[in-house]
Design a protein around this motif. Structure first.
Motif, PDB file in Angstrom:
ATOM      1  N   ASP A  12     -13.197  73.637  51.751  1.00  0.00           N
ATOM      2  CA  ASP A  12     -12.032  72.905  51.267  1.00  0.00           C
ATOM      3  C   ASP A  12     -12.364  71.407  51.307  1.00  0.00           C
ATOM      4  O   ASP A  12     -12.725  70.877  52.365  1.00  0.00           O
ATOM      5  CB  ASP A  12     -10.859  73.244  52.194  1.00  0.00           C
ATOM      6  N   CYS A  13     -12.223  70.740  50.171  1.00  0.00           N
ATOM      7  CA  CYS A  13     -12.656  69.331  50.120  1.00  0.00           C
ATOM      8  C   CYS A  13     -11.858  68.460  51.092  1.00  0.00           C
ATOM      9  O   CYS A  13     -12.389  67.479  51.626  1.00  0.00           O
ATOM     10  CB  CYS A  13     -12.599  68.799  48.694  1.00  0.00           C
ATOM     11  N   ILE A  14     -10.616  68.813  51.355  1.00  0.00           N
ATOM     12  CA  ILE A  14      -9.824  67.976  52.275  1.00  0.00           C
ATOM     13  C   ILE A  14     -10.407  68.081  53.685  1.00  0.00           C
ATOM     14  O   ILE A  14     -10.638  67.074  54.359  1.00  0.00           O
ATOM     15  CB  ILE A  14      -8.329  68.393  52.266  1.00  0.00           C
ATOM     16  N   ALA A  30     -13.401  63.648  39.975  1.00  0.00           N
ATOM     17  CA  ALA A  30     -12.595  64.789  40.421  1.00  0.00           C
ATOM     18  C   ALA A  30     -11.810  65.359  39.245  1.00  0.00           C
ATOM     19  O   ALA A  30     -11.118  64.624  38.537  1.00  0.00           O
ATOM     20  CB  ALA A  30     -11.632  64.362  41.527  1.00  0.00           C
ATOM     21  N   ASP A  31     -11.942  66.656  39.068  1.00  0.00           N
ATOM     22  CA  ASP A  31     -11.209  67.385  38.026  1.00  0.00           C
ATOM     23  C   ASP A  31     -10.491  68.518  38.767  1.00  0.00           C
ATOM     24  O   ASP A  31     -10.946  69.649  38.780  1.00  0.00           O
ATOM     25  CB  ASP A  31     -12.247  67.899  37.010  1.00  0.00           C
ATOM     26  N   PRO A  32      -9.353  68.195  39.414  1.00  0.00           N
ATOM     27  CA  PRO A  32      -8.683  69.202  40.246  1.00  0.00           C
ATOM     28  C   PRO A  32      -7.989  70.237  39.373  1.00  0.00           C
ATOM     29  O   PRO A  32      -7.795  70.008  38.176  1.00  0.00           O
ATOM     30  CB  PRO A  32      -7.638  68.362  40.993  1.00  0.00           C
ATOM     31  N   TRP A 180     -18.889  82.256  33.939  1.00  0.00           N
ATOM     32  CA  TRP A 180     -18.318  82.674  35.222  1.00  0.00           C
ATOM     33  C   TRP A 180     -17.246  81.711  35.735  1.00  0.00           C
ATOM     34  O   TRP A 180     -16.686  81.915  36.813  1.00  0.00           O
ATOM     35  CB  TRP A 180     -19.438  82.833  36.263  1.00  0.00           C
ATOM     36  N   HIS A 181     -16.940  80.639  34.984  1.00  0.00           N
ATOM     37  CA  HIS A 181     -15.904  79.693  35.426  1.00  0.00           C
ATOM     38  C   HIS A 181     -14.877  79.498  34.306  1.00  0.00           C
ATOM     39  O   HIS A 181     -15.246  79.387  33.149  1.00  0.00           O
ATOM     40  CB  HIS A 181     -16.538  78.349  35.822  1.00  0.00           C
ATOM     41  N   PRO A 182     -13.560  79.454  34.653  1.00  0.00           N
ATOM     42  CA  PRO A 182     -12.544  79.424  33.587  1.00  0.00           C
ATOM     43  C   PRO A 182     -12.419  78.114  32.824  1.00  0.00           C
ATOM     44  O   PRO A 182     -11.927  78.106  31.699  1.00  0.00           O
ATOM     45  CB  PRO A 182     -11.237  79.727  34.339  1.00  0.00           C
ATOM     46  N   GLN A 184     -14.298  74.114  32.089  1.00  0.00           N
ATOM     47  CA  GLN A 184     -15.522  73.357  32.317  1.00  0.00           C
ATOM     48  C   GLN A 184     -15.474  72.064  31.521  1.00  0.00           C
ATOM     49  O   GLN A 184     -15.057  72.064  30.366  1.00  0.00           O
ATOM     50  CB  GLN A 184     -16.663  74.255  31.813  1.00  0.00           C
ATOM     51  N   MET A 185     -15.881  70.983  32.142  1.00  0.00           N
ATOM     52  CA  MET A 185     -15.941  69.684  31.451  1.00  0.00           C
ATOM     53  C   MET A 185     -17.225  69.595  30.621  1.00  0.00           C
ATOM     54  O   MET A 185     -18.247  70.147  31.029  1.00  0.00           O
ATOM     55  CB  MET A 185     -15.981  68.556  32.492  1.00  0.00           C
ATOM     56  N   PRO A 186     -17.217  68.871  29.513  1.00  0.00           N
ATOM     57  CA  PRO A 186     -18.465  68.695  28.754  1.00  0.00           C
ATOM     58  C   PRO A 186     -19.455  67.819  29.526  1.00  0.00           C
ATOM     59  O   PRO A 186     -19.075  66.781  30.086  1.00  0.00           O
ATOM     60  CB  PRO A 186     -18.016  67.974  27.479  1.00  0.00           C
ATOM     61  N   GLY A 210     -16.371  73.272  40.632  1.00  0.00           N
ATOM     62  CA  GLY A 210     -16.220  74.250  39.549  1.00  0.00           C
ATOM     63  C   GLY A 210     -17.555  74.819  39.118  1.00  0.00           C
ATOM     64  O   GLY A 210     -18.307  75.390  39.914  1.00  0.00           O
ATOM     65  N   SER A 211     -17.894  74.615  37.840  1.00  0.00           N
ATOM     66  CA  SER A 211     -19.149  75.158  37.322  1.00  0.00           C
ATOM     67  C   SER A 211     -20.330  74.214  37.559  1.00  0.00           C
ATOM     68  O   SER A 211     -21.440  74.484  37.099  1.00  0.00           O
ATOM     69  CB  SER A 211     -19.011  75.435  35.830  1.00  0.00           C
ATOM     70  N   GLY A 212     -20.077  73.076  38.196  1.00  0.00           N
ATOM     71  CA  GLY A 212     -21.184  72.178  38.571  1.00  0.00           C
ATOM     72  C   GLY A 212     -21.589  71.185  37.492  1.00  0.00           C
ATOM     73  O   GLY A 212     -22.700  70.648  37.518  1.00  0.00           O
ATOM     74  N   THR A 213     -20.669  70.874  36.570  1.00  0.00           N
ATOM     75  CA  THR A 213     -21.020  69.962  35.477  1.00  0.00           C
ATOM     76  C   THR A 213     -21.411  68.576  35.994  1.00  0.00           C
ATOM     77  O   THR A 213     -22.373  67.973  35.513  1.00  0.00           O
ATOM     78  CB  THR A 213     -19.834  69.822  34.497  1.00  0.00           C
ATOM     79  N   THR A 214     -20.665  68.066  36.960  1.00  0.00           N
ATOM     80  CA  THR A 214     -20.957  66.717  37.467  1.00  0.00           C
ATOM     81  C   THR A 214     -22.354  66.671  38.082  1.00  0.00           C
ATOM     82  O   THR A 214     -23.144  65.762  37.805  1.00  0.00           O
ATOM     83  CB  THR A 214     -19.906  66.302  38.528  1.00  0.00           C
ATOM     84  N   LEU A 228     -18.402  70.122  45.930  1.00  0.00           N
ATOM     85  CA  LEU A 228     -17.671  70.948  46.907  1.00  0.00           C
ATOM     86  C   LEU A 228     -16.753  71.904  46.148  1.00  0.00           C
ATOM     87  O   LEU A 228     -16.121  71.504  45.170  1.00  0.00           O
ATOM     88  CB  LEU A 228     -16.810  70.067  47.819  1.00  0.00           C
ATOM     89  N   ASP A 229     -16.681  73.135  46.609  1.00  0.00           N
ATOM     90  CA  ASP A 229     -15.733  74.073  45.981  1.00  0.00           C
ATOM     91  C   ASP A 229     -15.348  75.138  46.997  1.00  0.00           C
ATOM     92  O   ASP A 229     -16.175  75.548  47.819  1.00  0.00           O
ATOM     93  CB  ASP A 229     -16.336  74.735  44.734  1.00  0.00           C
ATOM     94  N   ILE A 230     -14.100  75.591  46.908  1.00  0.00           N
ATOM     95  CA  ILE A 230     -13.672  76.618  47.862  1.00  0.00           C
ATOM     96  C   ILE A 230     -14.187  78.003  47.484  1.00  0.00           C
ATOM     97  O   ILE A 230     -14.064  78.934  48.274  1.00  0.00           O
ATOM     98  CB  ILE A 230     -12.129  76.709  48.022  1.00  0.00           C
TER      99      ILE A 230
HETATM  100  C1  LIG Z   1     -10.732  72.362  37.121  1.00  0.00           C
HETATM  101  S1  LIG Z   1     -11.919  73.137  38.096  1.00  0.00           S
HETATM  102  C2  LIG Z   1     -13.259  72.024  38.069  1.00  0.00           C
HETATM  103  C3  LIG Z   1     -14.137  72.215  36.855  1.00  0.00           C
HETATM  104  C4  LIG Z   1     -15.341  71.331  36.840  1.00  0.00           C
HETATM  105  N1  LIG Z   1     -14.978  69.964  36.548  1.00  0.00           N
HETATM  106  C5  LIG Z   1     -16.347  71.801  35.810  1.00  0.00           C
HETATM  107  O1  LIG Z   1     -16.708  71.043  34.877  1.00  0.00           O
HETATM  108  O2  LIG Z   1     -16.784  72.926  35.914  1.00  0.00           O
HETATM  109  C6  LIG Z   1     -11.269  72.985  39.724  1.00  0.00           C
HETATM  110  C7  LIG Z   1     -12.087  73.643  40.814  1.00  0.00           C
HETATM  111  O3  LIG Z   1     -11.523  73.243  42.079  1.00  0.00           O
HETATM  112  C8  LIG Z   1     -11.746  74.287  43.018  1.00  0.00           C
HETATM  113  N2  LIG Z   1     -10.837  74.032  44.178  1.00  0.00           N
HETATM  114  C9  LIG Z   1      -9.513  74.264  44.269  1.00  0.00           C
HETATM  115  N3  LIG Z   1      -9.039  73.830  45.459  1.00  0.00           N
HETATM  116  C10 LIG Z   1     -10.083  73.298  46.134  1.00  0.00           C
HETATM  117  C11 LIG Z   1     -10.230  72.671  47.396  1.00  0.00           C
HETATM  118  N4  LIG Z   1      -9.185  72.493  48.233  1.00  0.00           N
HETATM  119  N5  LIG Z   1     -11.458  72.227  47.765  1.00  0.00           N
HETATM  120  C12 LIG Z   1     -12.532  72.383  46.947  1.00  0.00           C
HETATM  121  N6  LIG Z   1     -12.445  72.989  45.732  1.00  0.00           N
HETATM  122  C13 LIG Z   1     -11.248  73.425  45.318  1.00  0.00           C
HETATM  123  C14 LIG Z   1     -11.512  75.550  42.223  1.00  0.00           C
HETATM  124  O4  LIG Z   1     -12.163  76.665  42.820  1.00  0.00           O
HETATM  125  C15 LIG Z   1     -12.111  75.164  40.841  1.00  0.00           C
HETATM  126  O5  LIG Z   1     -13.425  75.617  40.712  1.00  0.00           O
END
Ligand SMILES: C[S@@+](CC[C@H](N)C(=O)[O-])C[C@H]1O[C@@H](n2cnc3c(N)ncnc32)[C@H](O)[C@@H]1O
Length: 326
Positions: A12-14, A30-32, A180-182, A184-186, A210-214, A228-230
């Protein structure tokens, strides 16, 4: 900060970021989750508004905690919570440098209201005078150069404006799509942000990997990364994505271009939004394009216009194919 540098971490990023004592990130993107009902494997994207806002403040504060005093912090968000993000950012002591609109092509068709076709990207900094902004790395040829042949044109091009309309959404059929990820950013959009607001060797952090674009874009631009991702699943798949990229980065393209040059050339092609067929057929336009590319790469090398012409032809085919398939 060896436990963060060049690692993709499950958690968890927090929790992970609020414990850190020494700021280590030069740039945060950050793309929450937007709280609009996307299906993630470990996160429910349908929180009550006050709960979502409380959580938003917590992850933003935890991110600010690890951002260096010279650092920049970009946040992508939907229309529902854009205004709140701006206010929370300022309450946390950040300065909003730009409120960017990303107008994407290939948006989803709406049935009961106007279709959603943009996202908001906030560009915050801790200190406006100290933050990195590499204008030469993002400049574009101006109309004065391309169309009007105007001698008053700035030879280094113009800084793009705050409406970004040349990056499409990553559709299901695109080659860069990670199935595998719903969402994704370009990669090229991230490349613009990273090129503008960090330097080689800087650390770029993404608290919602997410999918690791950054991380993928940072790596190709010679920056260090941390994601970081949960979700364990997203973390493991990102590691595979990055390993594959590492393999590709050893390849030479068009006999001479490395992966970084190739990505940056593609970024200029996409960002110009100008008819590339015209550039290919016109010596003057081709020279302007080639010169802009050299400027973006800090004039470290001169490029042959014939090589650039060949790559542009390839990009035209690539662009056509993805437009048809979307
Ligand atoms: C909108 S997606 C990010 C997509 C990413 N920018 C990309 O290009 O693939 C948000 C991601 O935040 C993750 N997430 C949600 N809550 C989180 C938390 N508290 N800490 C870390 N990751 C979290 C989700 O599992 C999801 O993969």
């Amino acid at each position: 900060m060896h436990e963060f540098r060049n690692h993709i971490i499950c958690g968890d990023c927090i929790d992970l970021l609020s414990k850190v004592e020494e700021p280590f990130a030069d740039l945060i993107f950050a793309d929450p989750p937007f709280n609009i009902g996307y299906q993630y494997d470990h996160y429910k994207d349908t929180l009550k508004k006050d709960k979502y806002l409380h959580w938003t403040r917590d992850w933003m504060a935890a991110s600010v905690n690890v951002l260096k005093p010279t650092g920049s912090f970009y946040i992508a968000i939907g229309a529902e919570y854009a205004a709140h993000i701006r206010i929370i950012g300022e309450e946390l002591g950040l300065i909003c440098r730009n409120w960017i609109i990303w107008h994407y092509t290939f948006g989803q068709h709406g049935k009961t209201k106007f279709s959603r076709a943009h996202a908001h990207i906030f560009y915050f900094a801790k200190d406006e005078k100290e933050c990195t902004f590499n204008d030469l790395a993002v400049r574009l040829p101006s109309d004065r150069q391309l169309i009007y042949n105007d001698s008053r044109a700035n030879a280094t091009g113009k800084i793009p404006d705050d409406v970004w309309n040349t990056y499409s959404r990553v559709c299901g059929t695109f080659k860069e799509r990670q199935s595998w990820h719903p969402c994704q950013m370009p990669e090229l959009l991230l490349a613009r942000i990273i090129a503008a607001s960090s330097n080689p060797g800087d650390l770029v952090l993404d608290p919602f990997n997410g999918s690791g674009t950054t991380a993928a874009a940072a790596m190709q631009l010679g920056r260090d990364y941390c994601g970081l991702d949960i979700s364990e699943n997203y973390v493991e798949n990102t590691k595979i994505r990055l390993e594959e990229l590492k393999g590709k980065s050893r390849e030479t393209l068009f006999g001479t271009l490395d992966a970084n040059e190739y990505l940056e050339l593609k970024r200029l092609f996409v960002e110009m939004g100008f008819d590339a067929a015209k550039i290919i057929d016109d010596d003057k336009l081709l020279t302007i394009f080639t010169r802009q590319f050299e400027i973006r790469l800090n004039n470290r090398k001169a490029y042959d216009t014939e090589l650039i012409q060949e790559v542009l032809k390839d990009f035209l085919v690539w662009n056509k194919k993805r437009q048809i398939s979307c």
